[in-house]
Scaffold this active site. Sequence first.
Site, PDB file in Angstrom:
ATOM      1  N   ASP A 138       0.897  -1.175  -0.012  1.00 36.37           N
ATOM      2  CA  ASP A 138       0.010   0.076  -0.155  1.00 36.37           C
ATOM      3  C   ASP A 138       1.109   1.145  -0.191  1.00 36.37           C
ATOM      4  O   ASP A 138       1.546   1.599   1.110  1.00 36.37           O
ATOM      5  CB  ASP A 138      -0.923  -0.053   1.328  1.00 36.37           C
ATOM      6  CG  ASP A 138      -1.624   1.090   1.455  1.00 36.37           C
ATOM      7  OD1 ASP A 138      -2.124   1.972   0.347  1.00 36.37           O
ATOM      8  OD2 ASP A 138      -2.352   1.346   2.553  1.00 36.37           O
ATOM      9  N   GLU A 185      -1.847  10.697   0.593  1.00 38.51           N
ATOM     10  CA  GLU A 185      -3.305  10.131   0.619  1.00 38.51           C
ATOM     11  C   GLU A 185      -3.610   9.542   2.022  1.00 38.51           C
ATOM     12  O   GLU A 185      -4.673   9.428   2.357  1.00 38.51           O
ATOM     13  CB  GLU A 185      -3.263   8.736  -0.423  1.00 38.51           C
ATOM     14  CG  GLU A 185      -4.402   8.114  -0.585  1.00 38.51           C
ATOM     15  CD  GLU A 185      -4.733   7.178   0.199  1.00 38.51           C
ATOM     16  OE1 GLU A 185      -6.149   6.664   0.432  1.00 38.51           O
ATOM     17  OE2 GLU A 185      -3.816   6.741   1.250  1.00 38.51           O
ATOM     18  N   GLU A 212      -5.714   0.867  -5.590  1.00 32.24           N
ATOM     19  CA  GLU A 212      -5.303   0.677  -4.069  1.00 32.24           C
ATOM     20  C   GLU A 212      -5.173  -0.861  -3.921  1.00 32.24           C
ATOM     21  O   GLU A 212      -5.290  -1.578  -4.476  1.00 32.24           O
ATOM     22  CB  GLU A 212      -6.501   1.208  -3.374  1.00 32.24           C
ATOM     23  CG  GLU A 212      -6.355   2.604  -3.011  1.00 32.24           C
ATOM     24  CD  GLU A 212      -5.428   2.890  -1.891  1.00 32.24           C
ATOM     25  OE1 GLU A 212      -4.636   2.006  -1.540  1.00 32.24           O
ATOM     26  OE2 GLU A 212      -5.339   3.956  -1.528  1.00 32.24           O
TER      27      GLU A 212
END
Length: 379
Positions: free
Chosen positions: A212, A246, A269
Site C-alpha cells: 500500500d 493520501e 489501491e
Amino acid sequence: MGQSDNSTADLLQELLWAYGPCGQEEAVRAVCARELQPLVDDMWIDDAGNLIGYIGAADSSGDDAATRQHRHRLASTAGPISATRVMAHMDELAMLVKRIEPDGSLHLTELGTMYPGNFGLGPVAVLGDHETLTGVLTLGSEHTTKESPRIWETKPDQGDKALDWQHVYVFTGRSTDELAAAGVRAGTRVCVDRSKRTLVKFGDYLGAYFLDDRAAVTALLRAARQLRESGQRPAADAYLVFTTNEEIGGVGGTYASAALPGNLTLALEVGPTEQEYATSVTGGPIVGYSDALCVYDKDVADRLMTIAADRGLQPQAAVLGAFETDASHAKAAGLTPRAGLLCLPTLSTHGYEVIARSAIDAMAGIIVDFVLKPSDDNR
C-alpha cells in the site's frame, strides 16, 4: 518467473526501498519520474507534489509533439474537457517525532492510521534534515514489574492494554546536540528501516510492508509502458497521477481532481481480503462499489467488472467500510463528479501485506483496457 514478472518485481522492490512518508515522497517520486517520462507526452510536478503524466487521446495522434504535449493546458470554450484521472499514491504509513527527551530518545505519534504492532519493534530510519539516522523502536524489557508501569500494562497476563504510541520510543544512541546537528526535531519523519522492506516471494505470492500503495504505483507504471509499447492512445485524454499525502486525507488526489481537466477519478489501491467483504487474496481484482466516504459510480464499477471478467480475472465486487481513497475523498468534497476504485486483493492491509504475484500485471491490463475503450464516462 517470466521476464515481465521479474521486471515488475524489480521495480516494486526499488519502490519499496525508497522512503516516502506523507509530505516527504521525493525519493519515491524520483523513481516514478524516471520510469514515467519516456512513456508519456508530458510530465510535471504540481503544487501539491503530485507527479502527473499526460497521454493525449486518440484524436491527438496527428498533432505534432508540441501541440500534443500542451493540449491539456488549453482552456475549453465548449464545455468541460473529457479526460480520465488515474491515481495511485506514493506515500506510506510512517511516524512523526513528537518530542525529544534529554537522553536523546524520541517519542512518536502516527502519520496515517497505524499502530506500533502494525510494523513491530525494531530498526527505524529517522529522516533528519541533514542526515538520516538509524534508531530502534522499542518498548523496553519484558523482565519488569509494576515498577515499570508503561511496560507492565501492555503484558497480556498483567495490564492487558493494547500497545500504543505512549508505550514505545525510539532509542537513537545520540545526544540531543547530535540530533539537532542532524536536523531531527518535532515533526521529523520516522520510517520503518530499509532492512525490513525486502520483498518476499513465496509460492504464487509476494509479501512486504508498504505494498500500500507501491504495488498500485507499479501497476500504473506498467500500464503506461504497455500503452506506449502498443502504440495505441486512450479514447480520452488520460492523466496518470502519482499522489501525495493520501494516508492523511487524500490531500494530493483531491487537489489533482480539482486542478486537472476531466470528469472521472479512478483510484488504484490495495483492497482488504476478509470474510466481511467476501473477498479473498486468491481471487481476482477487487472493484469497489462504495467505501466509508462515497458510493462509487455504478456504471464505472460495472465497467471495471466487465473488463476484468473479459480478461478472465474473476473480479470481486466489494462494499468496503473503514476504507478511503483519493477518489472517494475527491468525490465527497465535490471535486470530481464521477469516481471509481480498482484494488489489488491484499491480505493484512496496513500490516505485512500479501498479494498474488500476478495481481500487479492484472491491474495494469485492466487500466489499459479502461482508458483505451470509449464509454459514456468520456462524454
